[in-house]
Design a protein around this motif. Sequence first.
Motif, PDB file in Angstrom:
ATOM      1  N   GLY A 418       0.813  -1.208   0.000  1.00 39.64           N
ATOM      2  CA  GLY A 418       0.000   0.000   0.000  1.00 39.64           C
ATOM      3  C   GLY A 418       0.847   1.260   0.000  1.00 39.64           C
ATOM      4  O   GLY A 418       0.470   2.285  -0.574  1.00 39.64           O
ATOM      5  N   TRP A 419       2.015   1.172   0.638  1.00 38.83           N
ATOM      6  CA  TRP A 419       2.930   2.322   0.675  1.00 38.83           C
ATOM      7  C   TRP A 419       3.512   2.603  -0.705  1.00 38.83           C
ATOM      8  O   TRP A 419       3.479   3.735  -1.199  1.00 38.83           O
ATOM      9  CB  TRP A 419       4.036   2.059   1.694  1.00 38.83           C
ATOM     10  CG  TRP A 419       5.256   2.911   1.508  1.00 38.83           C
ATOM     11  CD1 TRP A 419       5.378   4.252   1.738  1.00 38.83           C
ATOM     12  CD2 TRP A 419       6.534   2.470   1.027  1.00 38.83           C
ATOM     13  NE1 TRP A 419       6.651   4.684   1.432  1.00 38.83           N
ATOM     14  CE2 TRP A 419       7.383   3.606   0.997  1.00 38.83           C
ATOM     15  CE3 TRP A 419       7.053   1.237   0.626  1.00 38.83           C
ATOM     16  CZ2 TRP A 419       8.711   3.529   0.567  1.00 38.83           C
ATOM     17  CZ3 TRP A 419       8.361   1.157   0.212  1.00 38.83           C
ATOM     18  CH2 TRP A 419       9.185   2.291   0.190  1.00 38.83           C
ATOM     19  N   SER A 420       4.052   1.566  -1.353  1.00 36.96           N
ATOM     20  CA  SER A 420       4.630   1.714  -2.686  1.00 36.96           C
ATOM     21  C   SER A 420       4.726   0.339  -3.330  1.00 36.96           C
ATOM     22  O   SER A 420       5.546  -0.488  -2.905  1.00 36.96           O
ATOM     23  CB  SER A 420       6.017   2.360  -2.615  1.00 36.96           C
ATOM     24  OG  SER A 420       6.651   2.333  -3.879  1.00 36.96           O
ATOM     25  N   ALA A 422       5.794  -0.455  -6.409  1.00 39.25           N
ATOM     26  CA  ALA A 422       7.093  -0.604  -7.079  1.00 39.25           C
ATOM     27  C   ALA A 422       8.217  -0.697  -6.052  1.00 39.25           C
ATOM     28  O   ALA A 422       9.108  -1.555  -6.159  1.00 39.25           O
ATOM     29  CB  ALA A 422       7.326   0.569  -8.026  1.00 39.25           C
ATOM     30  N   GLY A 423       8.176   0.177  -5.039  1.00 40.60           N
ATOM     31  CA  GLY A 423       9.234   0.190  -4.027  1.00 40.60           C
ATOM     32  C   GLY A 423       9.350  -1.123  -3.281  1.00 40.60           C
ATOM     33  O   GLY A 423      10.457  -1.565  -2.939  1.00 40.60           O
ATOM     34  N   THR A 424       8.212  -1.787  -3.024  1.00 38.20           N
ATOM     35  CA  THR A 424       8.214  -3.070  -2.320  1.00 38.20           C
ATOM     36  C   THR A 424       9.063  -4.091  -3.068  1.00 38.20           C
ATOM     37  O   THR A 424       9.924  -4.764  -2.473  1.00 38.20           O
ATOM     38  CB  THR A 424       6.774  -3.605  -2.180  1.00 38.20           C
ATOM     39  OG1 THR A 424       6.018  -2.700  -1.380  1.00 38.20           O
ATOM     40  CG2 THR A 424       6.770  -4.986  -1.532  1.00 38.20           C
ATOM     41  N   PHE A 425       8.850  -4.193  -4.366  1.00 40.10           N
ATOM     42  CA  PHE A 425       9.571  -5.208  -5.141  1.00 40.10           C
ATOM     43  C   PHE A 425      11.016  -4.805  -5.410  1.00 40.10           C
ATOM     44  O   PHE A 425      11.891  -5.670  -5.539  1.00 40.10           O
ATOM     45  CB  PHE A 425       8.818  -5.489  -6.443  1.00 40.10           C
ATOM     46  CG  PHE A 425       7.488  -6.140  -6.207  1.00 40.10           C
ATOM     47  CD1 PHE A 425       7.404  -7.471  -5.831  1.00 40.10           C
ATOM     48  CD2 PHE A 425       6.310  -5.413  -6.324  1.00 40.10           C
ATOM     49  CE1 PHE A 425       6.181  -8.075  -5.586  1.00 40.10           C
ATOM     50  CE2 PHE A 425       5.073  -6.006  -6.086  1.00 40.10           C
ATOM     51  CZ  PHE A 425       5.012  -7.336  -5.709  1.00 40.10           C
ATOM     52  N   PHE A 426      11.289  -3.521  -5.473  1.00 39.95           N
ATOM     53  CA  PHE A 426      12.678  -3.085  -5.613  1.00 39.95           C
ATOM     54  C   PHE A 426      13.472  -3.398  -4.338  1.00 39.95           C
ATOM     55  O   PHE A 426      14.660  -3.733  -4.400  1.00 39.95           O
ATOM     56  CB  PHE A 426      12.743  -1.589  -5.938  1.00 39.95           C
ATOM     57  CG  PHE A 426      12.340  -1.253  -7.351  1.00 39.95           C
ATOM     58  CD1 PHE A 426      12.640  -2.112  -8.397  1.00 39.95           C
ATOM     59  CD2 PHE A 426      11.670  -0.075  -7.632  1.00 39.95           C
ATOM     60  CE1 PHE A 426      12.268  -1.813  -9.707  1.00 39.95           C
ATOM     61  CE2 PHE A 426      11.289   0.238  -8.934  1.00 39.95           C
ATOM     62  CZ  PHE A 426      11.594  -0.637  -9.978  1.00 39.95           C
ATOM     63  N   ILE A 427      12.817  -3.272  -3.189  1.00 41.46           N
ATOM     64  CA  ILE A 427      13.472  -3.652  -1.924  1.00 41.46           C
ATOM     65  C   ILE A 427      13.783  -5.150  -1.926  1.00 41.46           C
ATOM     66  O   ILE A 427      14.894  -5.574  -1.566  1.00 41.46           O
ATOM     67  CB  ILE A 427      12.586  -3.282  -0.719  1.00 41.46           C
ATOM     68  CG1 ILE A 427      12.525  -1.763  -0.547  1.00 41.46           C
ATOM     69  CG2 ILE A 427      13.118  -3.942   0.564  1.00 41.46           C
ATOM     70  CD1 ILE A 427      11.519  -1.304   0.494  1.00 41.46           C
ATOM     71  N   PHE A 428      12.807  -5.972  -2.346  1.00 40.47           N
ATOM     72  CA  PHE A 428      13.040  -7.410  -2.446  1.00 40.47           C
ATOM     73  C   PHE A 428      14.200  -7.713  -3.406  1.00 40.47           C
ATOM     74  O   PHE A 428      15.022  -8.598  -3.134  1.00 40.47           O
ATOM     75  CB  PHE A 428      11.777  -8.129  -2.937  1.00 40.47           C
ATOM     76  CG  PHE A 428      10.654  -8.158  -1.937  1.00 40.47           C
ATOM     77  CD1 PHE A 428      10.896  -8.081  -0.579  1.00 40.47           C
ATOM     78  CD2 PHE A 428       9.330  -8.263  -2.367  1.00 40.47           C
ATOM     79  CE1 PHE A 428       9.858  -8.112   0.339  1.00 40.47           C
ATOM     80  CE2 PHE A 428       8.286  -8.297  -1.460  1.00 40.47           C
ATOM     81  CZ  PHE A 428       8.553  -8.218  -0.104  1.00 40.47           C
TER      82      PHE A 428
END
Length: 463
Positions: A418-420, A422-428
């Motif tokens: 919910g926060w981001s 795209a950002g979630t998967f880039f962190i992973f």
Amino acid sequence: MEEGARTTTRTALLSESSSTTTLNLVLSTLVATCGSYTFGNAVGYSSPAESGIEDDLGLNTAEYSIFGSILTIGAMLGAVFSGKIADLIGRRGAMGVSEIVCILGWLAILFSKDAWWLDIGRFLVGCGIGVLSYVVPVYIAEITPKNVRGTFTSFSQLMIGFGQALTFLTGSLVNWRTLALIGIIPCLVHLLGLFLVPESPRWLAKCGRIKEFEAVLQFLRGENADISQEAADIIEYTENIQWISEDGILYLFQRKYAYSILVGVGLMVFQQLGGLNGFTFYTSVIFESAGFSSKLGTIAAAVVQILMTVLGVLFIDKCGRRPLLLISVAGTCLGCFLTGLSFFLQDLQSGKELIPILVLIGVLVFLGSFQLGLAGIPWIIMSEIFPINIMVSAGSLVTFVSWVGAWIIAVTFNFSFGWSTAGTFFIFAGICGVGILFIAKLVPETKGRALEEIQISITHSLQ
């Protein structure tokens, strides 16, 4: 005296009888992997059962989320005691107790009338699979000769995949209570099958039951096999570590065990924190958010996972653990990046036609790559690198870390998504990238080496 024992061990324990694959060995492995099917069945249950349970029992989304996630809480508890249970009553006894607990859990779910009994049942199933996730690969590693150990141990992951896939497919045809009843079947098959297979020979040797140890080893290697060298190596190694004080969590934090603990824990951290539960628990959400058919995407994901798991089984004893792990974690990194890129383009409102295809490729690359190596090889290496005197505590610690990681991703994914997106998967992707370096620099190759040889070389490399 200590140095003399070490020298003798170093020169004498580097061989294992060149035994062929026997029917007894195959049967014992197949029975053990019924526990892995139970594992996969339990993990796969919550997705197809969701709508039926919510409609019949009136659960809201938050209550059902508790039901789904409490499995990992139970698994953490099972993991804490898994090593001690397997050490006290044997590997076969631990599998039997685990299946009894799982059966009780499925019965509680089957007859539940409210959320309370659902959660109790799910928690009990979690406790059972928490023990099974440790003891099944350990048992298989301890009964197999070094030339086929990787292949046989990786059958465990194959059965987990089959359990998940078949539960999902069956759940689309039957209601949630019938699905819970079906979940009892593999538990009963495993429980009854345990009466047909022997105890781990290495556990028998540790307990000083030498006659039983030799009889079991002969049974597994074949009536005409020469087990004298392998038996002597196992007994000598076991005797040489008897003077070491019994294992405990605090005892693990010694320099001579630092490398094996770092490798075991590190592999589980990267296995879980690289986003596995985000991709598996929320596959439908990911596809729907990108505008792709969740039903079609889920079916494609199930097929790809099974195919890649089979490839992993075929190549693990040919290519080795490290090469497959490196290919696997590199693939998961790429899959996370592609998935993140699709949502990044969505945020920019660019390439609308490309986004659904890109997210499909990203998810399939991640899940397929994960099944190729990262899914099962960390458990294989865990069962290979710890000396028998610390196997109880070290195995429990590593299994606990794995389930904690699974819980962290399961709980936080919705918030981060919910926060981001795209950002979630880039962190992973970043975590998987660090995993590549970790495996390349620290993870040893254990293919074609006797368990005693692996453990001695790791211990003495730090002395």
